[in-house]
Design an enzyme around this catalytic site. Sequence first.
Site, PDB file in Angstrom:
ATOM      1  N   CYS A 118     -21.054 -52.968 -20.312  1.00  0.00           N
ATOM      2  CA  CYS A 118     -21.474 -52.282 -19.099  1.00  0.00           C
ATOM      3  C   CYS A 118     -22.954 -52.509 -18.801  1.00  0.00           C
ATOM      4  O   CYS A 118     -23.775 -52.641 -19.702  1.00  0.00           O
ATOM      5  CB  CYS A 118     -21.192 -50.790 -19.218  1.00  0.00           C
ATOM      6  N   CYS A 128     -23.326 -48.738 -13.015  1.00  0.00           N
ATOM      7  CA  CYS A 128     -22.640 -49.768 -13.800  1.00  0.00           C
ATOM      8  C   CYS A 128     -22.491 -51.094 -13.069  1.00  0.00           C
ATOM      9  O   CYS A 128     -21.702 -51.950 -13.489  1.00  0.00           O
ATOM     10  CB  CYS A 128     -21.258 -49.255 -14.213  1.00  0.00           C
ATOM     11  N   LYS A 193     -10.743 -45.253 -17.873  1.00  0.00           N
ATOM     12  CA  LYS A 193     -12.004 -44.567 -18.146  1.00  0.00           C
ATOM     13  C   LYS A 193     -12.236 -43.570 -17.018  1.00  0.00           C
ATOM     14  O   LYS A 193     -12.448 -43.944 -15.874  1.00  0.00           O
ATOM     15  CB  LYS A 193     -13.167 -45.553 -18.225  1.00  0.00           C
ATOM     16  N   ARG A 203     -25.256 -40.351 -22.596  1.00  0.00           N
ATOM     17  CA  ARG A 203     -26.217 -40.810 -21.598  1.00  0.00           C
ATOM     18  C   ARG A 203     -27.643 -40.471 -21.995  1.00  0.00           C
ATOM     19  O   ARG A 203     -28.577 -41.192 -21.644  1.00  0.00           O
ATOM     20  CB  ARG A 203     -25.860 -40.214 -20.232  1.00  0.00           C
ATOM     21  N   ARG A 215     -20.486 -41.416 -10.669  1.00  0.00           N
ATOM     22  CA  ARG A 215     -19.683 -42.632 -10.856  1.00  0.00           C
ATOM     23  C   ARG A 215     -18.243 -42.449 -10.385  1.00  0.00           C
ATOM     24  O   ARG A 215     -17.346 -43.168 -10.824  1.00  0.00           O
ATOM     25  CB  ARG A 215     -19.734 -43.045 -12.327  1.00  0.00           C
ATOM     26  N   GLU A 231      -3.796 -48.820 -13.622  1.00  0.00           N
ATOM     27  CA  GLU A 231      -4.986 -49.515 -14.125  1.00  0.00           C
ATOM     28  C   GLU A 231      -4.699 -50.221 -15.443  1.00  0.00           C
ATOM     29  O   GLU A 231      -5.161 -51.344 -15.680  1.00  0.00           O
ATOM     30  CB  GLU A 231      -6.132 -48.512 -14.296  1.00  0.00           C
ATOM     31  N   LYS A 246     -10.397 -43.342 -22.266  1.00  0.00           N
ATOM     32  CA  LYS A 246     -11.661 -42.665 -22.523  1.00  0.00           C
ATOM     33  C   LYS A 246     -11.872 -41.607 -21.442  1.00  0.00           C
ATOM     34  O   LYS A 246     -11.744 -41.918 -20.260  1.00  0.00           O
ATOM     35  CB  LYS A 246     -12.809 -43.695 -22.484  1.00  0.00           C
ATOM     36  N   SER A 272     -18.870 -38.804 -26.873  1.00  0.00           N
ATOM     37  CA  SER A 272     -20.033 -38.063 -27.373  1.00  0.00           C
ATOM     38  C   SER A 272     -19.908 -36.560 -27.192  1.00  0.00           C
ATOM     39  O   SER A 272     -20.264 -35.787 -28.088  1.00  0.00           O
ATOM     40  CB  SER A 272     -21.293 -38.572 -26.669  1.00  0.00           C
ATOM     41  N   TYR A 311     -17.694 -41.244 -33.271  1.00  0.00           N
ATOM     42  CA  TYR A 311     -18.971 -41.029 -33.947  1.00  0.00           C
ATOM     43  C   TYR A 311     -18.777 -40.290 -35.271  1.00  0.00           C
ATOM     44  O   TYR A 311     -19.707 -40.232 -36.082  1.00  0.00           O
ATOM     45  CB  TYR A 311     -19.913 -40.250 -33.032  1.00  0.00           C
TER      46      TYR A 311
END
Length: 322
Positions: A118, A128, A193, A203, A215, A231, A246, A272, A311
């Site tokens: 991205c 993006c 996404k 971010r 977005r 998609e 996501k 995140s 993470y």
Amino acid sequence: MIDRPRRLRSNEIIRNLAAETKPDRSKLIMPYFVTEGTGVREGFDSMPGIDRVSIDNLIEDLKADINSGIEAILLFGIPNTKDDVGSGAYSDNGIIQKAVRKIRKEFKDTILIITDLCLCEYTDHGHCGIIERGQIVNDPTVELLARTALSHAEAGADIVAPSDMMDGRVSAIRSVLEDKGFHNTAIMAYSAKFCSSFYGPFRAVAGSAPSFGDRKSYQMDFRNGREAEREIISDINEGADIIMIKPGLSYGDIIYRAKEISPVPICVYNVSGEYSMVKTVSAKGFIDEKRIVTEIMTSFFRAGSDMIISYHTRDIFKERWF
């Protein structure tokens, strides 16, 4: 007569034998944020335990993580300078290109390298893609994404992961990789996404918040499920080797739908905001971190995920949570 402790152990064995889903840490992918400079290690309150690091510190982190068993990584690059066309993303001397070459030199083929494609970390406006008259334009953005993918493959990436949600970018990336002889470089497409509030901590670390607007014009409406299916099918038809959903935690139904229709492996991004919520609440002692992380990962596998970007991966491997 069987004593009580032994009976409890027998019940546990039976439960394990009958369990339908078992989480597998070998299917986890650890994300890293790499930036320019030397000796850089910057932590963020929004993502405890996740640092923004320079390449030298990335290598040190990888030594420890590989030693604990991690085999697959995802890299996000954070350049020193940004511009309106995200030129750092596709520069031969870009931060990701330099990091991949260094990792490949240091660790050879012992680690699987996935790179994010991205442009949002590289543009001064944080969107993006390319902006013309206040709008994100699709085709010029796709050209730059394909150029970025080629530069990552040339540096040594095993998998490139377009996360922009532009139309036709998988086909364009596949075409340029094939034309240049990178037949074995796989594409992990962020196919579903969603425009989500779960991305906030990312971010902050990546410095990729948009400077205006949002977005919604190119990321998916989180109210839509059938659109996600369309998609996913589109990206598969364009040549995606892996498709991604996501975020993960609120999208189990989308993972399940994808499993029903996808002939290619499915990746889920445990993003995140999901990570930070667990970390924050567990730090206050309100939940058992090991148990809740194991439950979350199991839910992703149960829904149909073949692999998970999380993470939590470092902690799972280091502490042998499952």
